[in-house]
Design a protein around this motif. Structure first.
Motif, PDB file in Angstrom:
ATOM      1  N   ASP A 131       0.844  -1.275   0.022  1.00 29.09           N
ATOM      2  CA  ASP A 131      -0.023   0.127  -0.272  1.00 29.09           C
ATOM      3  C   ASP A 131       1.023   1.398   0.058  1.00 29.09           C
ATOM      4  OD1 ASP A 131      -2.238   1.836  -0.064  1.00 29.09           O
ATOM      5  OD2 ASP A 131      -2.698   1.263   2.248  1.00 29.09           O
ATOM      6  N   THR A 132       0.256   2.508  -0.216  1.00 28.91           N
ATOM      7  CA  THR A 132       1.105   3.598  -0.301  1.00 28.91           C
ATOM      8  C   THR A 132       0.465   4.400   0.774  1.00 28.91           C
ATOM      9  OG1 THR A 132       1.314   3.278  -2.756  1.00 28.91           O
ATOM     10  CG2 THR A 132       1.724   5.532  -1.801  1.00 28.91           C
ATOM     11  N   ARG A 133       1.085   4.847   1.696  1.00 32.07           N
ATOM     12  CA  ARG A 133       0.442   5.504   2.797  1.00 32.07           C
ATOM     13  C   ARG A 133       0.162   6.994   2.443  1.00 32.07           C
ATOM     14  NH1 ARG A 133       3.882   4.026   7.934  1.00 32.07           N
ATOM     15  NH2 ARG A 133       5.593   4.462   6.416  1.00 32.07           N
ATOM     16  N   SER A 134      -0.912   7.511   2.988  1.00 36.10           N
ATOM     17  CA  SER A 134      -1.336   8.724   2.948  1.00 36.10           C
ATOM     18  C   SER A 134      -0.564   9.790   4.079  1.00 36.10           C
ATOM     19  CB  SER A 134      -2.792   9.128   2.920  1.00 36.10           C
ATOM     20  OG  SER A 134      -3.382   8.879   4.201  1.00 36.10           O
ATOM     21  N   LYS A 135      -0.800  10.934   3.942  1.00 34.62           N
ATOM     22  CA  LYS A 135      -0.443  11.762   4.962  1.00 34.62           C
ATOM     23  C   LYS A 135      -1.094  11.704   6.163  1.00 34.62           C
ATOM     24  CE  LYS A 135       1.599  15.609   2.178  1.00 34.62           C
ATOM     25  NZ  LYS A 135       1.705  16.982   1.720  1.00 34.62           N
ATOM     26  N   TRP A 136      -2.367  11.342   6.417  1.00 35.38           N
ATOM     27  CA  TRP A 136      -3.175  11.060   7.407  1.00 35.38           C
ATOM     28  C   TRP A 136      -2.500   9.808   8.055  1.00 35.38           C
ATOM     29  CZ3 TRP A 136      -5.431  13.112  11.194  1.00 35.38           C
ATOM     30  CH2 TRP A 136      -6.330  14.153  11.364  1.00 35.38           C
ATOM     31  N   GLU A 137      -2.359   8.770   7.264  1.00 35.08           N
ATOM     32  CA  GLU A 137      -1.772   7.438   7.800  1.00 35.08           C
ATOM     33  C   GLU A 137      -0.387   7.571   8.230  1.00 35.08           C
ATOM     34  OE1 GLU A 137      -4.187   4.302   4.958  1.00 35.08           O
ATOM     35  OE2 GLU A 137      -2.569   5.340   3.990  1.00 35.08           O
ATOM     36  N   LEU A 138       0.376   8.605   7.746  1.00 37.14           N
ATOM     37  CA  LEU A 138       1.669   8.660   8.310  1.00 37.14           C
ATOM     38  C   LEU A 138       1.703   9.288   9.736  1.00 37.14           C
ATOM     39  CD1 LEU A 138       3.398   9.731   5.011  1.00 37.14           C
ATOM     40  CD2 LEU A 138       4.291   7.793   6.238  1.00 37.14           C
ATOM     41  N   LEU A 139       0.625  10.441   9.972  1.00 32.99           N
ATOM     42  CA  LEU A 139       0.782  10.963  11.143  1.00 32.99           C
ATOM     43  C   LEU A 139       2.327  11.518  11.523  1.00 32.99           C
ATOM     44  CD1 LEU A 139      -1.515   8.745  13.326  1.00 32.99           C
ATOM     45  CD2 LEU A 139      -2.041  10.879  12.171  1.00 32.99           C
ATOM     46  N   GLU A 140       2.681  11.309  12.507  1.00 27.12           N
ATOM     47  CA  GLU A 140       4.008  11.926  12.979  1.00 27.12           C
ATOM     48  C   GLU A 140       4.925  11.434  11.952  1.00 27.12           C
ATOM     49  OE1 GLU A 140       4.180  13.986  15.232  1.00 27.12           O
ATOM     50  OE2 GLU A 140       2.284  13.736  16.123  1.00 27.12           O
ATOM     51  N   GLU A 141       5.018  10.140  11.303  1.00 27.91           N
ATOM     52  CA  GLU A 141       6.214   9.982  10.466  1.00 27.91           C
ATOM     53  C   GLU A 141       6.494  10.743   9.240  1.00 27.91           C
ATOM     54  OE1 GLU A 141       6.595   5.326   9.546  1.00 27.91           O
ATOM     55  OE2 GLU A 141       4.801   5.421  10.874  1.00 27.91           O
ATOM     56  N   TYR A 142       5.183  11.519   8.838  1.00 21.93           N
ATOM     57  CA  TYR A 142       5.505  12.617   7.958  1.00 21.93           C
ATOM     58  C   TYR A 142       6.719  13.709   8.233  1.00 21.93           C
ATOM     59  CZ  TYR A 142       4.448  15.702   4.150  1.00 21.93           C
ATOM     60  OH  TYR A 142       4.754  16.553   2.827  1.00 21.93           O
ATOM     61  N   ASN A 143       6.657  13.658   9.424  1.00 25.64           N
ATOM     62  CA  ASN A 143       7.798  14.626  10.096  1.00 25.64           C
ATOM     63  C   ASN A 143       7.935  15.971   9.661  1.00 25.64           C
ATOM     64  OD1 ASN A 143      10.021  14.691  11.791  1.00 25.64           O
ATOM     65  ND2 ASN A 143      11.486  14.038  10.152  1.00 25.64           N
ATOM     66  N   MET A 144       6.885  16.710   9.686  1.00 25.74           N
ATOM     67  CA  MET A 144       6.982  18.244   8.911  1.00 25.74           C
ATOM     68  C   MET A 144       7.261  19.283  10.260  1.00 25.74           C
ATOM     69  SD  MET A 144       4.096  20.089   6.733  1.00 25.74           S
ATOM     70  CE  MET A 144       3.340  20.596   8.529  1.00 25.74           C
ATOM     71  N   SER A 145       6.796  18.698  11.261  1.00 26.67           N
ATOM     72  CA  SER A 145       6.770  19.762  12.461  1.00 26.67           C
ATOM     73  C   SER A 145       7.881  20.377  12.611  1.00 26.67           C
ATOM     74  CB  SER A 145       6.255  18.904  13.806  1.00 26.67           C
ATOM     75  OG  SER A 145       7.382  17.886  13.979  1.00 26.67           O
ATOM     76  N   GLY A 146       8.971  19.760  12.429  1.00 29.00           N
ATOM     77  CA  GLY A 146      10.491  20.438  12.643  1.00 29.00           C
ATOM     78  C   GLY A 146      10.409  21.712  11.874  1.00 29.00           C
ATOM     79  N   ALA A 147       9.970  21.682  10.622  1.00 28.53           N
ATOM     80  CA  ALA A 147      10.126  22.684   9.662  1.00 28.53           C
ATOM     81  C   ALA A 147       8.868  23.381   9.587  1.00 28.53           C
ATOM     82  CB  ALA A 147      10.313  21.883   8.383  1.00 28.53           C
ATOM     83  N   SER A 148       7.953  23.292  10.351  1.00 31.65           N
ATOM     84  CA  SER A 148       6.665  24.139  10.410  1.00 31.65           C
ATOM     85  C   SER A 148       7.044  25.399  11.102  1.00 31.65           C
ATOM     86  CB  SER A 148       5.558  23.314  10.917  1.00 31.65           C
ATOM     87  OG  SER A 148       4.477  24.265  11.429  1.00 31.65           O
TER      88      SER A 148
END
Length: 373
Positions: A131-148
């Protein structure tokens, strides 16, 4: 008034009792009709039953897909990334947003070691590439908070956007997209600093696809997606649905994006690359062929050219979603060993296991929290 009637009624009952004690006749005592007052013998008018209030509205679902080609260099092979934004919306009669569900999947594809097949790479690659995980499925693994700039992960900003949209019409929401593809206004207060142009496009498409819902009270909405990779093609199925309190489908829509690739052999000084197969009807290139959009199967309509004896793909998809209404996902999708519907009344020939799994995700997101706070 009530006390007077009660007293008269009691006296009448007492008189009738005393009279019966001296009666020798076996004739039955005539009964008062049930719809008359026992004292006045006048017809009793019952209060009208108040009508149940129905809150009519609309459900919509849709998606948009864009791609970007990264050319190969002497050190890196070429890649293609396709981004699919999709949305479910619930609107009231005035077409104001009652509820909104958004998701985004980024399918980044590269080449295997011997340059003979495309493979999904990066964080979106699911278990064993299934499967290909969506951004919602990734949750913290998307790892954007540091750049936000506000320190918030993508899914928290998406949720803030969903909440911000409630109470606005789609047109009012679209008008808030700035020239920098972000929201106008106080982005920090809204809680959304990510680009929202993809959201807006998906919401606009969902609104175009809206269907009437008889009663929006107690209706919940969800959406789901499912990805799979072939040798030179990515497939991604999306599904959205509205459910009543019993989990039965009120309205539904599904779609599929097929992203076809061409493998470019290594050129002098460059590694191998990958680009979009421009001969396929779903590929819409811009003047710069490195960027463009992908039409879904619904977008293609007759151009999908399936020529099935049960109708074109979009016609069969519409048969499936019409059949789903009034049923739970499990009740609707009863499939045989060939992954086709066992129920002849559905009247389709396409395999349905991917659609079923995408709708099961939609059901899950409708009735369950998408993350743990």
């Amino acid at each position: 008034m009530k006390k007077t009637k009660l007293l008269l009624s009691s006296l009448t009952l007492l008189a009738a009792t005393l009279a019966s004690c001296g009666q020798t006749s076996s004739e039955p005592v005539s009964e008062q009709p049930s719809n008359t007052d026992p004292v006045t013998s006048e017809p009793v008018t019952s209060e009208p039953v108040s009508e149940v209030q129905v809150e009519a509205g609309f459900f919509g679902f849709g998606g948009v897909a864009t791609y970007k080609v990264t050319a190969p260099t002497a050190e890196k092979k070429g890649t293609v990334q396709t981004e699919i934004n999709f949305a479910s919306i619930l609107l009231n009669e005035d077409e104001e947003i009652l509820d909104l569900r958004l998701d985004v999947v980024q399918i980044k594809v590269g080449l295997n070691e011997d340059n003979t097949a495309t493979v999904v790479t990066g964080k979106t690659n699911g278990d064993a590439g299934v499967d290909t995980r969506s951004k919602w499925e990734l949750l913290e693994e998307y790892n954007m908070s540091g750049a936000s700039p506000i320190g918030k992960e993508w899914y928290l900003q998406a949720e803030a956007f969903e909440n911000f949209a409630v109470g606005k019409t789609v047109d009012e929401l679209l008008a808030l997209e700035g020239s920098d593809t972000n929201l106008t206004g106080d982005k920090v207060a809204i809680g959304v600093t990510i680009h929202v142009n993809g959201f807006m496009d998906a919401i606009e498409r969902a609104e175009v696809n809206k269907v009437a819902v008889e009663d929006t009270k107690d209706v919940v909405i969800g959406l789901g997606g499912l990805g799979a990779q072939a040798t030179v093609q990515s497939n991604y199925t999306i599904a959205g649905a509205a459910f009543d309190a019993d989990g039965k489908v009120v309205a539904a829509r599904m779609d599929v994006y097929q992203v076809p690739y061409v493998i470019d052999a290594a050129a002098e000084g460059l590694l191998a690359g990958i680009s979009l197969n421009q001969t396929k009807a779903q590929v819409v290139a811009s003047e710069d062929v490195k960027v463009g959009s992908i039409k879904s199967k619904h977008d293609l309509l007759e151009d999908y050219n399936m020529n099935g004896d049960k109708g074109e793909w979009y016609e069969q998809a519409n048969k499936i979603t019409a059949y789903m209404v009034g049923k739970t996902i499990e009740e609707a999708f009863v499939l045989g060993e060939d992954n086709k519907f066992s129920e002849p009344a559905v009247d389709v020939s396409i395999t349905a296991n991917d659609y079923m799994n995408a709708f099961l995700e939609a059901d899950h997101t409708a009735f369950n929290a998408r993350y743990t706070a």
